[in-house]
Write a protein that holds these residues in place. Structure first.
Motif, mmCIF file in Angstrom:
data_model
loop_
_atom_site.group_PDB
_atom_site.id
_atom_site.type_symbol
_atom_site.label_atom_id
_atom_site.label_comp_id
_atom_site.label_asym_id
_atom_site.label_seq_id
_atom_site.Cartn_x
_atom_site.Cartn_y
_atom_site.Cartn_z
ATOM 1 N N ASN A 88 -61.372 -7.706 -49.221
ATOM 2 C CA ASN A 88 -60.723 -7.937 -50.509
ATOM 3 C C ASN A 88 -59.477 -8.774 -50.284
ATOM 4 O O ASN A 88 -59.075 -9.011 -49.155
ATOM 5 C CB ASN A 88 -60.362 -6.607 -51.167
ATOM 6 N N GLN A 136 -55.457 -6.578 -53.144
ATOM 7 C CA GLN A 136 -55.654 -5.402 -53.990
ATOM 8 C C GLN A 136 -54.703 -4.293 -53.563
ATOM 9 O O GLN A 136 -54.335 -4.188 -52.398
ATOM 10 C CB GLN A 136 -57.100 -4.923 -53.915
ATOM 11 N N THR A 137 -54.323 -3.460 -54.506
ATOM 12 C CA THR A 137 -53.393 -2.380 -54.215
ATOM 13 C C THR A 137 -54.027 -1.344 -53.290
ATOM 14 O O THR A 137 -55.243 -1.222 -53.213
ATOM 15 C CB THR A 137 -52.939 -1.692 -55.511
ATOM 16 N N GLY A 152 -56.700 -2.114 -50.732
ATOM 17 C CA GLY A 152 -58.025 -2.462 -51.234
ATOM 18 C C GLY A 152 -59.091 -1.422 -51.022
ATOM 19 O O GLY A 152 -60.248 -1.637 -51.353
ATOM 20 N N THR A 192 -61.264 0.126 -54.315
ATOM 21 C CA THR A 192 -62.374 -0.638 -54.883
ATOM 22 C C THR A 192 -63.660 -0.382 -54.115
ATOM 23 O O THR A 192 -64.706 -0.110 -54.704
ATOM 24 C CB THR A 192 -62.050 -2.139 -54.878
ATOM 25 N N ASN A 237 -58.327 -7.057 -45.389
ATOM 26 C CA ASN A 237 -57.703 -8.065 -46.228
ATOM 27 C C ASN A 237 -57.171 -9.164 -45.320
ATOM 28 O O ASN A 237 -56.179 -8.979 -44.627
ATOM 29 C CB ASN A 237 -56.564 -7.442 -47.030
ATOM 30 N N ASN A 292 -60.543 -10.553 -55.790
ATOM 31 C CA ASN A 292 -59.645 -10.162 -56.863
ATOM 32 C C ASN A 292 -58.320 -10.900 -56.770
ATOM 33 O O ASN A 292 -57.376 -10.560 -57.465
ATOM 34 C CB ASN A 292 -59.398 -8.653 -56.824
ATOM 35 N N THR A 346 -56.236 -12.187 -59.810
ATOM 36 C CA THR A 346 -55.577 -11.275 -60.750
ATOM 37 C C THR A 346 -54.205 -10.813 -60.257
ATOM 38 O O THR A 346 -53.559 -10.005 -60.919
ATOM 39 C CB THR A 346 -56.450 -10.034 -61.031
ATOM 40 N N PHE A 347 -53.764 -11.293 -59.099
ATOM 41 C CA PHE A 347 -52.480 -10.888 -58.541
ATOM 42 C C PHE A 347 -51.581 -12.093 -58.324
ATOM 43 O O PHE A 347 -52.038 -13.180 -58.009
ATOM 44 C CB PHE A 347 -52.686 -10.157 -57.203
#
Length: 114
Positions: free
Chosen positions: A27, A30-31, A34, A37, A57, A89, A92-93
């Motif tokens: 990913n 992502q928080t 990741g 998810t 990541n 993703n 989106t960040f």
């Protein structure tokens, strides 16, 4: 996005999800590193909670790294069956707001490359 892919992998391979020992999901940004998810996707896709999972990541090619991690685990006989996947993703960040500059060493800003 990940649920139908993981479900499709098991169906197309005629694979019982209980036999999958590990799932690695690549990913980007992502928080929680990741992991959520990948874990939620695998559970929603019908893999048992006993199937371990982890995330990677790399900011680029994370999905390829995930596949390589699983392939190496199989090659080294750590597991027999695993799945490497990727979920994008990054869009989106906001990368610029990921870091508080006040928490970074001043030496970082003084170094010409860092």
């Amino acid at each position: 996005m990940l649920k139908p892919v993981l479900k499709g992998v098991a169906e197309q391979a005629n694979l019982d999800p209980k036999l999958v020992e590990d799932i690695c999901v690549g990913n980007c940004l992502q928080t929680g590193a990741g992991h959520m998810t990948g874990r939620i996707g695998s559970i929603l896709a019908g893999y048992p909670v006993e199937t371990s999972s982890f995330a990677v990541n790399r900011l680029c090619s994370s999905g390829l790294q995930a596949v390589m991690n699983i392939a190496n685990s199989i090659r080294n006989r750590q597991i027999d069956i695993g799945i490497g996947a990727g979920v994008e993703n990054m869009s989106t960040f906001d990368m610029n707001n990921q870091l508080d500059p006040n928490l970074v060493s001043p030496m970082t800003f003084e170094h010409p490359i860092a």
